[in-house]
Design an enzyme around this catalytic site. Structure first.
Site, PDB file in Angstrom:
ATOM      1  N   LYS A   3      48.289  29.973  41.956  1.00 47.89           N
ATOM      2  CA  LYS A   3      49.289  31.025  41.701  1.00 47.89           C
ATOM      3  C   LYS A   3      48.526  32.347  41.768  1.00 47.89           C
ATOM      4  O   LYS A   3      47.874  32.759  40.814  1.00 47.89           O
ATOM      5  CB  LYS A   3      49.907  30.823  40.315  1.00 47.89           C
ATOM      6  CG  LYS A   3      51.335  31.314  40.166  1.00 47.89           C
ATOM      7  CD  LYS A   3      51.541  32.788  40.363  1.00 47.89           C
ATOM      8  CE  LYS A   3      51.144  33.606  39.148  1.00 47.89           C
ATOM      9  NZ  LYS A   3      51.176  35.069  39.417  1.00 47.89           N
ATOM     10  N   GLU A  16      38.152  33.078  32.773  1.00 44.44           N
ATOM     11  CA  GLU A  16      37.297  34.218  33.148  1.00 44.44           C
ATOM     12  C   GLU A  16      38.098  35.466  32.833  1.00 44.44           C
ATOM     13  O   GLU A  16      39.048  35.785  33.544  1.00 44.44           O
ATOM     14  CB  GLU A  16      36.959  34.178  34.648  1.00 44.44           C
ATOM     15  CG  GLU A  16      36.096  33.014  35.077  1.00 44.44           C
ATOM     16  CD  GLU A  16      34.633  33.200  34.709  1.00 44.44           C
ATOM     17  OE1 GLU A  16      34.261  34.281  34.206  1.00 44.44           O
ATOM     18  OE2 GLU A  16      33.862  32.250  34.908  1.00 44.44           O
ATOM     19  N   CYS A  64      35.904  43.297  36.632  1.00 46.85           N
ATOM     20  CA  CYS A  64      35.646  42.773  35.288  1.00 46.85           C
ATOM     21  C   CYS A  64      34.199  43.048  34.878  1.00 46.85           C
ATOM     22  O   CYS A  64      33.889  43.129  33.699  1.00 46.85           O
ATOM     23  CB  CYS A  64      35.923  41.277  35.261  1.00 46.85           C
ATOM     24  SG  CYS A  64      35.111  40.415  36.598  1.00 46.85           S
ATOM     25  N   GLU A  69      39.258  47.339  27.459  1.00 49.13           N
ATOM     26  CA  GLU A  69      38.994  47.354  28.901  1.00 49.13           C
ATOM     27  C   GLU A  69      40.034  48.250  29.583  1.00 49.13           C
ATOM     28  O   GLU A  69      41.233  48.078  29.382  1.00 49.13           O
ATOM     29  CB  GLU A  69      39.113  45.931  29.452  1.00 49.13           C
ATOM     30  CG  GLU A  69      38.747  45.846  30.905  1.00 49.13           C
ATOM     31  CD  GLU A  69      38.976  44.455  31.484  1.00 49.13           C
ATOM     32  OE1 GLU A  69      40.049  43.881  31.233  1.00 49.13           O
ATOM     33  OE2 GLU A  69      38.080  43.951  32.172  1.00 49.13           O
TER      34      GLU A  69
HETATM   35  P1  NAD Z   1      46.576  39.524  34.349  1.00 52.38           P
HETATM   36  O1  NAD Z   1      46.054  38.799  33.173  1.00 52.38           O
HETATM   37  O2  NAD Z   1      47.682  40.481  34.164  1.00 52.38           O
HETATM   38  O3  NAD Z   1      47.083  38.482  35.456  1.00 52.38           O
HETATM   39  C1  NAD Z   1      46.247  37.458  35.936  1.00 52.38           C
HETATM   40  C2  NAD Z   1      47.098  36.326  36.468  1.00 52.38           C
HETATM   41  O4  NAD Z   1      47.739  35.677  35.372  1.00 52.38           O
HETATM   42  C3  NAD Z   1      48.209  36.769  37.415  1.00 52.38           C
HETATM   43  O5  NAD Z   1      48.342  35.839  38.456  1.00 52.38           O
HETATM   44  C4  NAD Z   1      49.439  36.742  36.512  1.00 52.38           C
HETATM   45  O6  NAD Z   1      50.637  36.560  37.237  1.00 52.38           O
HETATM   46  C5  NAD Z   1      49.121  35.546  35.640  1.00 52.38           C
HETATM   47  N1  NAD Z   1      49.833  35.485  34.354  1.00 52.38           N
HETATM   48  C6  NAD Z   1      50.202  36.508  33.566  1.00 52.38           C
HETATM   49  N2  NAD Z   1      50.836  36.036  32.461  1.00 52.38           N
HETATM   50  C7  NAD Z   1      50.850  34.695  32.562  1.00 52.38           C
HETATM   51  C8  NAD Z   1      51.364  33.638  31.740  1.00 52.38           C
HETATM   52  N3  NAD Z   1      51.992  33.881  30.596  1.00 52.38           N
HETATM   53  N4  NAD Z   1      51.179  32.372  32.157  1.00 52.38           N
HETATM   54  C9  NAD Z   1      50.544  32.105  33.313  1.00 52.38           C
HETATM   55  N5  NAD Z   1      50.063  33.053  34.133  1.00 52.38           N
HETATM   56  C10 NAD Z   1      50.211  34.333  33.768  1.00 52.38           C
HETATM   57  O7  NAD Z   1      45.309  40.204  35.026  1.00 52.38           O
HETATM   58  P2  NAD Z   1      45.272  41.197  36.258  1.00 52.38           P
HETATM   59  O8  NAD Z   1      45.799  42.514  35.785  1.00 52.38           O
HETATM   60  O9  NAD Z   1      45.871  40.550  37.436  1.00 52.38           O
HETATM   61  O10 NAD Z   1      43.694  41.306  36.518  1.00 52.38           O
HETATM   62  C11 NAD Z   1      42.858  42.130  35.798  1.00 52.38           C
HETATM   63  C12 NAD Z   1      42.151  41.382  34.690  1.00 52.38           C
HETATM   64  O11 NAD Z   1      41.419  40.291  35.243  1.00 52.38           O
HETATM   65  C13 NAD Z   1      41.122  42.229  33.972  1.00 52.38           C
HETATM   66  O12 NAD Z   1      41.213  42.033  32.588  1.00 52.38           O
HETATM   67  C14 NAD Z   1      39.798  41.707  34.483  1.00 52.38           C
HETATM   68  O13 NAD Z   1      38.710  41.919  33.622  1.00 52.38           O
HETATM   69  C15 NAD Z   1      40.097  40.273  34.698  1.00 52.38           C
HETATM   70  N6  NAD Z   1      39.147  39.696  35.653  1.00 52.38           N
HETATM   71  C16 NAD Z   1      38.165  38.873  35.176  1.00 52.38           C
HETATM   72  C17 NAD Z   1      37.218  38.342  36.059  1.00 52.38           C
HETATM   73  C18 NAD Z   1      36.117  37.432  35.579  1.00 52.38           C
HETATM   74  O14 NAD Z   1      35.516  36.750  36.412  1.00 52.38           O
HETATM   75  N7  NAD Z   1      35.808  37.373  34.299  1.00 52.38           N
HETATM   76  C19 NAD Z   1      37.288  38.656  37.408  1.00 52.38           C
HETATM   77  C20 NAD Z   1      38.297  39.508  37.844  1.00 52.38           C
HETATM   78  C21 NAD Z   1      39.229  40.014  36.953  1.00 52.38           C
END
Ligand code: NAD
Length: 489
Positions: A174, A249, A283, A383
């Site tokens: 997804k 992550e 991140c 963040e």
């Molecule tokens: P997000 O948490 O808003 O979304 C991530 C994914 O989760 C999306 O596909 C979203 O549709 C899905 N999602 C959201 N709510 C959900 C739920 N209730 N159930 C299932 N899926 C759900 O994050 P974002 O804004 O897309 O990305 C940015 C974030 O990702 C930042 O916090 C960043 O630090 C983190 N990130 C971490 C890493 C790592 O390796 N640690 C790498 C890249 C990004």
């Protein structure tokens, strides 16, 4: 407007409801594609297809064939670097030069885990009783659900798909609702590589809908999530309800620590790399720059000057160094965080507002530096995921370590010093999963990456990760001619 459909059982098709959502190019600010919006019926079809596919012996008991398919997929990623990179730029606005580099490296992840697919070896264990023989088998865990963010979609996808498939699982992906199209283009390559139907599936849609439905599906055995902390907590709760395996992550608030004995110019480059490249949407961002007081003012001027030189513009132009913010909600969140930082007393040194670039439709924000930052401020604790640096002064090594660790996150950190003993001491003392000494931001398929504390659970990269996609079964044989009496002590 282009149309992108779900990918289930090696076929593209619309959602059962026929619903679509629109996706916006962050540079032009215009919607350019519609993407199928998956509902319960579609998610169930994808998970069932994956479950069926991985039950086949020709997949789970065929490590040499799996390795060959993953190598072929790596080759296809390599020959399609340009096409995939352009798709990523259109989706998330990162620069074409960064995305080309990411796509070249993405191929390496498929090659690396292809190399491990046929090296999954069980163990023969010693026993206390010579009549007993005990060995273990590694089996795939089952259907893996991968949930991805928007910042580096195909690269982060490879971190999950490559080990999951090498281990003999099937996967349902997804992608972020903001960056779905590159994953659907990648799905064409999976099909072209010759993977059996159902081994790789993509359901697109909102997190709270398609994502939550996927998490809750009873045939999903493991959830591999990358994203923000709030969604990560929901995903982890959903996994716990059903006793699913989960890797997370999540976010970071890394300290990039600059000691007075660092190579000054290198440290300036490293601090700017940490927070202004990718417009801070990483991140790993070194969003807290801890600077020893004796060099503080000169250092702040130098990073501001270098940050201003970063050329903002059309992310498709190879000369562009800083692209727009990937999504409108994220753009608004960053501007709000800047206002919040001012309100809580941090002093805006430079930047701090939208930048007018091109036709003015893109979501650009100037490289922003705050000074006089107290580590307890929200600016230093939350963040932001944007080009916003919080500079914090410190007096000595002990204070730098205390400030660096005074955060609920623990993903990455940086240390700049020419004193090798100090470099080792500080690297050991920082409570984070990855530390860079005298440079900033490097990950590799060869090395484990993953956060401590609220930055996550589990690792991605490195050979041991394949075990996160396997379960170990212990098998006992009795070799004695007679089974002993049930009542013997
Ligand atoms: P997000 O948490 O808003 O979304 C991530 C994914 O989760 C999306 O596909 C979203 O549709 C899905 N999602 C959201 N709510 C959900 C739920 N209730 N159930 C299932 N899926 C759900 O994050 P974002 O804004 O897309 O990305 C940015 C974030 O990702 C930042 O916090 C960043 O630090 C983190 N990130 C971490 C890493 C790592 O390796 N640690 C790498 C890249 C990004």
């Amino acid at each position: 407007m282009e149309t992108f459909d779900l990918f289930i059982d090696n076929e593209f098709g619309p959602a059962a409801s026929g619903a679509y959502f629109e996706t916006e190019n962050p540079y032009t600010g215009k919607s350019w594609a519609r993407v199928a919006s998956a509902g319960a019926e579609d998610v169930d079809r994808a998970v069932c297809a994956a479950h069926r596919a991985m039950a086949a012996k020709s997949w789970r008991a065929a490590p040499v064939e799996r390795a060959a398919l993953l190598r072929k997929l790596g080759d296809l990623v390599k020959t399609n670097v340009e096409r995939l990179a352009v798709a990523e730029v259109r989706d998330n606005g990162k620069t074409i030069s960064e995305m080309r580099g990411q796509m070249r490296n993405t191929a390496e992840w498929y090659y690396y885990y292809a190399g491990l697919a046929d090296k999954i070896e069980g163990r023969v264990l010693p026993t206390e009783n010579p009549d007993l023989f005990n060995f273990t088998l590694y089996e795939p865990v089952g259907v893996v659900a991968a949930i991805l963010p928007w910042n580096s979609p195909l690269r982060l996808l490879a971190w999950k798909v490559a080990p999951a498939l090498a281990a003999g699982n099937a996967i349902v992906v997804k992608p972020s609702e903001f960056t779905s199209t590159s994953t659907l283009i990648f799905a064409e390559l999976v099909k072209e590589a010759g993977f059996p139907a159902g081994i790789f599936n993509v359901v697109t849609g909102a997190g709270a809908e398609a994502g939550a439905l996927l998490m809750a599906h009873s045939l999903v055995a493991k959830v591999a999530f990358t994203g923000g902390e709030a969604a990560g907590q929901k995903v982890y709760e959903a996994a716990a309800r059903d006793i699913k395996l989960a890797s997370l992550e999540l976010g970071g608030k890394a300290a990039n620590i600059i000691f007075e004995d660092a190579d000054f110019d290198n440290a300036v480059r490293g601090a700017v790399t940490g927070i202004f490249t990718s417009a801070g949407q990483s991140c790993t961002a070194g969003s807290r720059i801890l600077v020893q007081r004796s060099i503080h003012d000169r250092f702040v001027e130098a990073i501001a000057a270098l940050g201003r030189k970063g050329r903002m513009g059309d992310p498709m132009d190879p000369a562009t160094e800083i692209g727009p913010i990937a999504t409108r909600p994220q753009y608004e969140r960053i501007l709000k965080a800047i206002e919040g930082a001012k309100a809580e007393g941090a002093r805006l040194h430079s930047g701090g507002k939208p930048a007018e670039i091109g036709e003015g439709m893109g979501l650009f924000i100037e490289p922003t530096i705050f000074v006089d930052v107290d580590n307890r401020m929200r600016l230093a604790q939350e963040e932001i995921f944007g080009p916003v640096a919080a500079v914090i002064a410190f007096d000595d090594e002990g204070e730098a370590i205390r400030i660096a660790n005074d955060t609920r996150y623990g993903l990455t950190g940086g240390v700049w010093t020419q004193n090798i003993a100090r470099a080792h001491r500080v690297a050991a003392a920082i409570d984070a999963g990855t530390i860079w000494v005298n440079f900033y931001r490097q990950t590799s398929q060869l090395s484990p990456y993953g956060g401590f504390k609220h930055s996550g659970i589990g690792k991605e990269g490195g050979s041991q990760v394949i075990h996160d996609y396997l379960r170990e079964k212990s098998v006992w044989f009795n070799l004695a001619p007679q089974v002993r009496s049930p009542f013997a002590g």
